[in-house]
Design a protein around this motif. Sequence first.
Motif: not given
Length: 520
Positions: A106-107, A126-127, A129-132, A136-137
């Motif tokens: 997905l990334v 986990g996604l 936590a990437r701070q990208d 977003q939620t």
Amino acid sequence: MNILLATDIVVDICASRPEVGAQAARALRLAGALGHRVWLYVGAVPVLEAALVEALKSQGVAASDSAIRSRARVLLKDFVRDKQWLAALAGEGDVFDADDLGAAQLVAAVARFAGDDILLLTHDEGLLARQDPRIQTPADYAARFSSATPPAVGAFIDLKAQQDHLRPAIERSIHTVLHHGQYVLGPEVVALEARLADYVGVEHCVAAASGTDTLLIALMALGVGPGDEVVTTPFTFIATGEMIAFLGAKPVFVDIDPKTYNLDPAQVEAAITPRTRAIMPVSLYGQCPEMDAINAIAARHGLPVVEDAAQSFGATYRGRRSGGLSTIGSTSFFPAKPLGGYGEGGALFTDDAELAKALREIRVHGQDRRYHHARIGLNGRLDTLQAAILLAKLDHFDWEVERRAEIGARYTAWLNERCPDILTPHVEPHATSVFAQYTVQVTDRDRIAKALGEAGIPTAIHYPIPLHGQPAFAPYGYRQGDFPVAEAAAQRVMSLPMHPDLPEQDQRRIVDALCAAVSG
């Protein structure tokens, strides 16, 4: 904005999970209201089914495993109905060093979008936590866009909406070309030429690299050169006159019909001299000129006619299709045209076998067989990938022509009823238009265009300066006032958003804003 849904979001909604499912559903409703495109990753299909089955089991669904799987597939099939599928690319399978293979894919899919025009919605820790910032939620998305105002109207020509209808067929066509590897004059070019010739109703079609190249190739096949003259219109895109001048000939301009904006047949004969080698009328804004009258004049003088049908592919004139109305027809597949590719392209049409042979030779450097050049030519070949895309789009084209007619008729009816000071397009009773542009005439055009822009409605001007007023044509000695009808139209024409996917409610907003601007 593009929204890619992670697996957990799809499962949250389909399994009706409390709170998180509701949050995700609200985010999707907001995306729909804002016109954001919602994507699912095709590589996640098996994972989606497995995850939803587990979610249904965890809710205590009393059924056999096979029944639960069937229920999951029904829920997913219903959910994906109005979503877009993002294809899995080869490089996105190279994720075996990642802890979570699905998340890594997905990334990678997000990374292929340009800039920040993509958000991946997920609750996966986990996604996140990437701070990208692009991950977003649903709640984050809703907070960011809840106060956003939907645009009054989308694109001037919405190629993205068209692509949404056709994406599977286009991707299959491109995939086929990538596998057979014949990127120049491959089998798709041959297939496209056959289908286009059948569609237009002529014996021969020759696909080429652009609509400009097709005009040049046509004139070269007719032997136009230095010292010759070609009668044409000053109210068109520059390519029409440009290719005449490129060959050293003189474009002899004739004024236009004030109702259709096309070449005025009543003025053509007076422009013919002993140096005239051809007549080149243009089918402006989607409607053909009076081809019978033009052809009759040409026949009296022994001249060929080249129909510049770049804006009218799909239109008809007295029951015959544009492109097949004269000695040679020429059209363009520029993306914004009625039948457009995803790059440059064009085609030529004729019933004359000798001319067709010349057109084909000129297209490939004048070559009649390998490394034998019978004439001077050029590199004017259509890419196989563009032919593949056009073949996929051609299957959908009849629907698009019908929609263009409906939308054009609706514009005209509403504007004539509400804004009689606006001059709407005139379509002759023996013709149809594909409305390559929906073009009106207004006074105080700059003020009105500005008002529409402030209301979120794009406009365009086709064309603000007639060819005889362009600096490039100054050597031919034309002056302001030589073609008063074209000059007057150039000061007043304005094109409104027009494409087959234009929603009726957007048309209503456009008409409301235009009438308000005119009356204001």
